[in-house]
Enzyme design. Sequence first.
Site, mmCIF file in Angstrom:
data_model
loop_
_atom_site.group_PDB
_atom_site.id
_atom_site.type_symbol
_atom_site.label_atom_id
_atom_site.label_comp_id
_atom_site.label_asym_id
_atom_site.label_seq_id
_atom_site.Cartn_x
_atom_site.Cartn_y
_atom_site.Cartn_z
ATOM 1 N N THR A 187 0.835 -1.197 0.000
ATOM 2 C CA THR A 187 0.000 0.000 0.000
ATOM 3 C C THR A 187 0.871 1.248 0.000
ATOM 4 O O THR A 187 1.929 1.239 0.611
ATOM 5 C CB THR A 187 -0.809 -0.016 1.324
ATOM 6 O OG1 THR A 187 -1.705 -1.104 1.253
ATOM 7 C CG2 THR A 187 -1.542 1.268 1.592
ATOM 8 N N VAL A 216 -12.385 -5.988 2.862
ATOM 9 C CA VAL A 216 -11.834 -4.644 3.026
ATOM 10 C C VAL A 216 -10.774 -4.706 4.107
ATOM 11 O O VAL A 216 -10.981 -5.323 5.157
ATOM 12 C CB VAL A 216 -12.955 -3.643 3.411
ATOM 13 C CG1 VAL A 216 -12.373 -2.312 3.833
ATOM 14 C CG2 VAL A 216 -13.920 -3.451 2.244
HETATM 15 C C1 SD4 Z 1 -4.516 -4.441 3.216
HETATM 16 N N1 SD4 Z 1 -2.968 -3.046 4.390
HETATM 17 O O1 SD4 Z 1 -5.427 -4.393 2.409
HETATM 18 C C2 SD4 Z 1 -3.387 -3.443 3.075
HETATM 19 C C3 SD4 Z 1 -2.303 -4.024 2.267
HETATM 20 C C4 SD4 Z 1 -0.982 -3.378 2.443
HETATM 21 O O2 SD4 Z 1 1.223 -3.208 2.050
HETATM 22 O O3 SD4 Z 1 -0.786 -2.499 3.187
HETATM 23 N N2 SD4 Z 1 0.051 -3.752 1.828
HETATM 24 O O4 SD4 Z 1 -4.460 -5.283 4.100
#
Ligand code: SD4
Length: 325
Positions: A187, A216
Amino acid sequence: MPQKRRTFLKTTSLGLSALATGTAYHCQGKNTAITNITHPIIISTWDHGMAANKVGLHILKNKGSALDAVEKGVIVVENDPAVQTVGLGGFPDREGIVTLDACIMKGDGQCGSVAFLQDIKNPIAVARKVMEETPHIMIVGSGAKQFALEMGFKEENLLTEASRKKYEEWLKTGIYKPKINIENHDTISTLALDAQGHLAGACTTSGAAWKMHGRVGDSPLIAAGLFVDDEVGAAAATGLGEAVIRTAGSAMVVEAMRHGQSPKEACQSVCLRIKAKHKEVQDLQVGFIALRKDGAYGAYSLQPGFTYALGQHETHELYQATSMF
Ligand code: SD4
């Protein structure tokens, strides 16, 4: 990916930017937005944070707002089809559908969010519209798409050929076993402090690759994926969303700073809490970045390999966060 991350890496655990020299930091203070900021600062997760920071810092240096800096910064990453964990070209869920989550927050508590959004490549901009144009904070699924279309966003296919191929490879086994840090996460979260002493943050993702349809994560959830408070600082998360949600991760980082911990200590203490809540931590990755209202910053992760990008003055650098393991 891990190989690429090794380039231009610096190792640091905590930085105090020179921007707030001479400014006292009152951790419990009210209305304590700092006004003598001379050098704004921007911090983002992962290697692709470098591209976001370049755009964001340019905005900040031209006296733009932290809000514009974080939004326009992460849009660069949402638009890049080569980044398969955010926006256009993001890995799909297990039905082969790309669904996006994002949120945005200002230091005065204003915030907006979208989740399970399809066919719109800039969820962060839609989240900002939710904040600015509606009485709500969060809109999801078909409602979010309908709202985006009403706001003039264009509908488009987000599943690129490259991501479709990866999905088809995954379908051969169809096993969902998140191995974060390696292929299916990353992310982008960006935090900024502007010349007016205000903070803002943005967080946007295609979530965990091959997730269940409708899943989600933490990224669109205020307090989990992102939290910003001008009185204290800002924090954002990356990694396995379920683990971040369980601990209200980013809000807890900000609260730890409120009670006097440094940004790095605050990130570390929430990682410790996450570790304590999970029996299996071998493949569990969570990382936090934090930016205090005086420009001090820090990051920490459970597993090694978490990088973050920092932009301030004339420089852009990529750092390796300290990790627990
Ligand atoms: C999630 N936190 O959908 C996000 C994915 C993520 O680095 O952060 N990846 O769980």
